[in-house]
Enzyme design. Structure first.
Site, PDB file in Angstrom:
ATOM      1  N   SER A 331       0.828  -1.197   0.000  1.00 54.41           N
ATOM      2  CA  SER A 331       0.000   0.000   0.000  1.00 54.41           C
ATOM      3  C   SER A 331       0.872   1.261   0.000  1.00 54.41           C
ATOM      4  CB  SER A 331      -0.957  -0.050   1.198  1.00 54.41           C
ATOM      5  OG  SER A 331      -1.959   0.936   1.098  1.00 54.41           O
ATOM      6  N   ASP A 445      -5.886  -3.047  -2.840  1.00 53.77           N
ATOM      7  CA  ASP A 445      -4.836  -2.691  -1.879  1.00 53.77           C
ATOM      8  C   ASP A 445      -4.179  -3.925  -1.251  1.00 53.77           C
ATOM      9  OD1 ASP A 445      -3.535  -1.692   0.612  1.00 53.77           O
ATOM     10  OD2 ASP A 445      -4.485   0.185   0.011  1.00 53.77           O
TER      11      ASP A 445
END
Length: 595
Positions: A331, A445
């Site tokens: 991320s 993500d």
């Protein structure tokens, strides 16, 4: 270096069978890549490695066989399962041409009754393995450097050897002039030096083939600015999820960033690849650390705006003189890790991240929430401006980003392909940004499945892993949820640029990790840094300075606790394990590498 045992298992076996006409022991040879036994096979035989090396591969949570250990000459193989009467727990494969002696289980117990020292010696070996946690994949000590270019590589290997010796180890280079030497000579050299490096030039195919079959790992050495020669493929091992053949691409100092790595990867399919400027000390020293198992890997967690803390932590680590040899993250941690991976200085990293995320309000292009709260077009432009069209495989440092594959339900590790595409996938928080479709797979993500991907780094380097984790820091402001602003005040105040409060909820939900997963992820690090950017909301992209400062302070505090250089941490940590206190603990803990 090998340690001498005055009363070895091999000697005890020899005393049992010496002069016996009806011996049941058998001798055979394995060539590199051949399997001795597989997980699930009955453990009806005790094996003893006389010459060569064996590798232990174990399936790790369905990810396929992972390389977990090396077995050296004089060591027994499969003794734990044989004594317990169970099946084998791992695959054992010849890493190089190997000689094996085999003794059936019932014959072993007969011999043990007649020669009690046999069982005592085997027990001593098992106890030694329990204490010596270095009996893992970290103890590769014999390497092959095989040229895949027209220019000689001997001078490069000699520079690596000098860098290894500068670390305090002994090192020996062996070239084609040793072809006429006896096998005992090679074994003697390997016992006498900490590291041995075989070097084969491109016009020595016979010697190169022999080298590839006699070493623990192979480095193919090529030119970054040229296409590969017709490939000399080292013998691959079917169990290798991460092959034991690596690639080093050398380039002249005047050359910019490589752009032909892809063709080399297609030709050799290496497990890892490294870029080095020929003659540059820092790059040579990095290859030496990779050889000696002291290469430092840095892994950064996700955490939205709180991940700014990674920038401060990186600055403190570099100020302390710590090298960064591998880097990756999940991320927002992956976005920041890409900077050092590209060779950015602390100043450039600060400038680019400020411009992309602090000045530009990345989540301000609010959308009608059919797929997500934002269009993510602004994020894509920012990724293009910051990272351009760089391919991950061309980056100066080995880098990875992690995303979550919604199609397969597994973690996706990006080590190749367009960098900005991988980063865009890694930060695609479900509900906040639209997913990325890549090669027919739907990616979101990385924090959804792996917010702190330390185990990915552990599979890439046998050296110390430094982790910076902000995943447990509180990132949702409860006041904003208990008393949310009216829509008009939200717009007039400019708070809309952060996205509505639901964005915090979605981002925090995406970065939650179970306690067991977090404990295991942190256990995979050798130095753990835990910044506390108090008061920084997960979507507060303007709270740059306090988050960076928190990371810097946390890293300095963690470094202050060290009793050795970071490069030595993994070796120090491994050797510092106290031996178990009971026989039961000995049996349970003698598994690395239990087969």
């Amino acid at each position: 270096m090998a340690t001498d045992r005055p009363d070895t298992l091999e000697a005890a076996l020899a005393r049992v069978f010496e002069g016996t006409k009806n011996t049941r022991a058998s001798w055979f040879a394995l060539t590199r890549g051949e399997r001795l036994f597989s997980a699930g096979d009955p453990a009806d035989t005790l094996y003893l490695l006389r010459a060569g090396r064996l590798g232990v591969f174990r399936d790790d949570n369905g990810r396929g066989p992972q390389f977990v250990g090396v077995i050296k000459p004089g060591d027994p193989v499969g003794e734990m399962a044989m004594l317990a009467g169970t099946t084998h727990m791992a695959n054992v494969v010849a890493l190089r041409d190997s000689d094996i002696v085999a003794l059936p289980r019932d014959a072993f117990f007969e011999a043990a009754r007649a020669e009690p020292s046999l069982m005592a010696e085997l027990g001593q070996v098992m106890l030694t393995r329990a204490r010596d946690r270095n009996s893992t994949g970290t103890d590769a000590s014999v390497f092959g450097f095989i040229s895949a270019r027209s220019q000689p590589i001997r001078s490069f290997v000699e520079r690596v050897a000098r860098a290894i010796e500068a670390q305090g180890f002994t090192c020996r280079i062996i070239d084609h002039t040793a072809l006429s030497s006896a096998a005992e000579w090679f074994s003697g050299v390997e016992d006498a030096y900490d590291y041995v490096m075989y070097v084969a030039e491109s016009d020595q195919p016979g010697w190169a083939s022999l080298c590839a079959r006699q070493v623990d790992r192979v480095f193919m050495v090529g030119d970054a600015d040229r296409s590969p020669h017709p490939p000399f493929p080292p013998v691959q091992i079917a169990d290798e999820t991460h092959p034991l053949t690596d690639l080093i691409l050398l380039r002249p100092a005047h050359m910019g960033r490589p752009n032909r790595t892809r063709v080399w990867l297609e030709a050799y399919k290496p497990g890892r690849w490294f870029h080095a400027v020929e003659g540059m000390f820092d790059d040579t020293a990095r290859i030496a650390r990779i050889v000696t198992g002291s290469a430092v890997g840095v892994v950064l967690s996700g955490g939205g705006a709180r991940a700014y803390a990674h920038i401060g932590a990186l600055r403190a680590l570099r100020e302390a003189g710590m090298p960064i040899d591998f880097i990756g993250g999940s991320s927002m941690g992956a976005v920041i890790a890409a900077g050092p991976g590209l060779g950015w200085s602390d100043e450039e990293l600060d400038e680019r991240i400020r411009k992309a995320f602090v000045v530009s309000d990345p989540l301000s292009d609010i959308a009608l929430p059919i797929i997500a709260m934002t269009h993510a077009r602004k994020v894509e432009r920012l990724m293009q401006d910051a990272y351009g069209d760089v391919a991950i495989e061309d980056m100066p440092l080995p880098f990875f980003a992690v995303s979550t594959n919604l199609t397969s339900g597994k973690v996706e590790v990006h080590r190749e392909g367009m960098l900005r595409h991988a980063l865009r996938a890694s930060i695609s928080i479900p509900g906040v940004m639209p997913p990325v479709v890549m090669n027919g797979q739907v990616l979101v993500d990385g924090a959804v499945l792996r917010n702190f991907p330390s185990e990915v780094m552990r599979r890439l380097t046998y050296g110390p892993v430094v982790g910076v984790d902000v995943s447990q820091t509180r990132g949702v402001d409860p006041k904003a949820l208990e008393d949310p602003p009216s829509w008009w005040r939200w717009i007039v105040s400019g708070a809309w640029k952060k996205g509505p409060p639901i964005v915090s909820i979605l981002m925090r939900a995406a970065t939650l990790t179970t306690e067991a997963e977090l404990k295991q992820a942190r256990a995979d690090t050798d130095l753990l840094i835990l910044p506390r950017p108090e008061g920084v909301d997960i979507r507060d992209w303007k709270a740059y300075d306090p988050a960076v400062s928190a990371g810097y302070v946390a890293a300095q505090a963690a470094l202050a606790t060290l009793k050795c250089p970071v490069e030595h941490l993994h070796r120090h940590r491994v050797s510092a394990f106290a031996p178990p206190e009971t026989d039961e603990e000995m049996v349970e803990e003698s598994s690395p590498p239990a087969v």
